[in-house]
Motif scaffolding. Structure first.
Motif, PDB file in Angstrom:
ATOM      1  N   MET A   1      25.165  63.554  28.765  1.00 58.10           N
ATOM      2  CA  MET A   1      25.344  62.269  29.421  1.00 58.10           C
ATOM      3  C   MET A   1      24.625  61.192  28.611  1.00 58.10           C
ATOM      4  N   THR A   2      25.256  60.054  28.518  1.00 59.80           N
ATOM      5  CA  THR A   2      24.637  58.950  27.800  1.00 59.80           C
ATOM      6  C   THR A   2      23.629  58.252  28.700  1.00 59.80           C
ATOM      7  N   PRO A   3      22.719  57.501  28.087  1.00 55.65           N
ATOM      8  CA  PRO A   3      21.731  56.783  28.913  1.00 55.65           C
ATOM      9  C   PRO A   3      22.379  55.827  29.919  1.00 55.65           C
ATOM     10  N   SER A   4      23.473  55.174  29.530  1.00 55.49           N
ATOM     11  CA  SER A   4      24.100  54.245  30.472  1.00 55.49           C
ATOM     12  C   SER A   4      24.746  54.996  31.645  1.00 55.49           C
ATOM     13  N   ALA A   5      25.289  56.173  31.366  1.00 52.10           N
ATOM     14  CA  ALA A   5      25.875  56.981  32.433  1.00 52.10           C
ATOM     15  C   ALA A   5      24.781  57.481  33.380  1.00 52.10           C
ATOM     16  N   LEU A   6      23.640  57.853  32.826  1.00 51.58           N
ATOM     17  CA  LEU A   6      22.512  58.281  33.663  1.00 51.58           C
ATOM     18  C   LEU A   6      22.016  57.125  34.524  1.00 51.58           C
ATOM     19  N   THR A   7      21.959  55.946  33.926  1.00 58.16           N
ATOM     20  CA  THR A   7      21.519  54.776  34.675  1.00 58.16           C
ATOM     21  C   THR A   7      22.472  54.482  35.820  1.00 58.16           C
ATOM     22  N   ARG A   8      23.772  54.527  35.547  1.00 55.69           N
ATOM     23  CA  ARG A   8      24.762  54.287  36.605  1.00 55.69           C
ATOM     24  C   ARG A   8      24.651  55.346  37.699  1.00 55.69           C
ATOM     25  N   ALA A   9      24.465  56.592  37.304  1.00 58.83           N
ATOM     26  CA  ALA A   9      24.333  57.670  38.286  1.00 58.83           C
ATOM     27  C   ALA A   9      23.080  57.460  39.142  1.00 58.83           C
ATOM     28  N   PHE A  10      21.980  57.103  38.507  1.00 57.40           N
ATOM     29  CA  PHE A  10      20.738  56.865  39.234  1.00 57.40           C
ATOM     30  C   PHE A  10      20.912  55.700  40.212  1.00 57.40           C
ATOM     31  N   ARG A  11      21.542  54.622  39.759  1.00 62.16           N
ATOM     32  CA  ARG A  11      21.761  53.469  40.644  1.00 62.16           C
ATOM     33  C   ARG A  11      22.659  53.832  41.816  1.00 62.16           C
ATOM     34  N   GLY A  12      23.658  54.661  41.570  1.00 61.09           N
ATOM     35  CA  GLY A  12      24.541  55.091  42.651  1.00 61.09           C
ATOM     36  C   GLY A  12      23.810  55.921  43.682  1.00 61.09           C
ATOM     37  N   VAL A  13      22.986  56.840  43.229  1.00 61.83           N
ATOM     38  CA  VAL A  13      22.203  57.676  44.145  1.00 61.83           C
ATOM     39  C   VAL A  13      21.204  56.817  44.913  1.00 61.83           C
ATOM     40  N   ARG A  14      20.567  55.886  44.209  1.00 63.93           N
ATOM     41  CA  ARG A  14      19.599  54.993  44.859  1.00 63.93           C
ATOM     42  C   ARG A  14      20.285  54.152  45.931  1.00 63.93           C
ATOM     43  N   TRP A  15      21.451  53.577  45.610  1.00 59.31           N
ATOM     44  CA  TRP A  15      22.194  52.777  46.578  1.00 59.31           C
ATOM     45  C   TRP A  15      22.544  53.624  47.803  1.00 59.31           C
ATOM     46  N   TYR A  16      23.041  54.831  47.554  1.00 59.35           N
ATOM     47  CA  TYR A  16      23.446  55.711  48.646  1.00 59.35           C
ATOM     48  C   TYR A  16      22.260  56.022  49.564  1.00 59.35           C
ATOM     49  N   LEU A  17      21.127  56.361  48.991  1.00 68.06           N
ATOM     50  CA  LEU A  17      19.956  56.694  49.807  1.00 68.06           C
ATOM     51  C   LEU A  17      19.452  55.486  50.587  1.00 68.06           C
ATOM     52  N   ARG A  18      19.469  54.310  49.966  1.00 62.35           N
ATOM     53  CA  ARG A  18      19.030  53.097  50.675  1.00 62.35           C
ATOM     54  C   ARG A  18      19.960  52.774  51.844  1.00 62.35           C
ATOM     55  N   GLU A  19      21.251  52.978  51.657  1.00 60.15           N
ATOM     56  CA  GLU A  19      22.195  52.744  52.756  1.00 60.15           C
ATOM     57  C   GLU A  19      22.052  53.812  53.833  1.00 60.15           C
ATOM     58  N   LEU A  20      21.869  55.033  53.437  1.00 61.38           N
ATOM     59  CA  LEU A  20      21.727  56.140  54.378  1.00 61.38           C
ATOM     60  C   LEU A  20      20.501  55.961  55.273  1.00 61.38           C
ATOM     61  N   THR A  21      19.404  55.527  54.684  1.00 63.84           N
ATOM     62  CA  THR A  21      18.164  55.352  55.446  1.00 63.84           C
ATOM     63  C   THR A  21      18.025  53.958  56.038  1.00 63.84           C
ATOM     64  N   ASP A  22      19.002  53.089  55.786  1.00 66.18           N
ATOM     65  CA  ASP A  22      19.018  51.710  56.278  1.00 66.18           C
ATOM     66  C   ASP A  22      17.878  50.877  55.702  1.00 66.18           C
ATOM     67  N   GLU A  23      17.411  51.254  54.523  1.00 65.30           N
ATOM     68  CA  GLU A  23      16.366  50.519  53.824  1.00 65.30           C
ATOM     69  C   GLU A  23      16.835  49.122  53.430  1.00 65.30           C
TER      70      GLU A  23
END
Length: 67
Positions: A1-23
């Motif tokens: 995986m390229t660094p930009s793909a890792l960054t996008r994946a991390f941002r997606g997971v972060r967004w999902y967790l923030r929405e899930l927990t209503d942060e």
């Protein structure tokens, strides 16, 4: 995986967790106030959380459950 793909994946997971927990609820509320009610004072994060908790406790249909 390229660094930009890792960054996008991390941002997606972060967004999902923030929405899930209503942060992100406070940020959505502030955006709503600034867009729809620009004259209204924006409450602090602590005041927002207190207001949200009080609303949930006052109305059992809001999803607040102790058990």
């Amino acid at each position: 995986m390229t660094p930009s793909a890792l960054t996008r994946a991390f941002r997606g997971v972060r967004w999902y967790l923030r929405e899930l927990t209503d942060e992100s609820a406070y940020e959505r509320y502030v955006a709503h106030l600034r867009e729809g009610h620009p004259e209204a004072e924006v409450p602090s994060r602590r005041a927002f959380e207190r207001m949200r908790t009080d609303r949930r406790e006052a109305d059992p249909r809001q999803g607040f459950r102790c058990c």
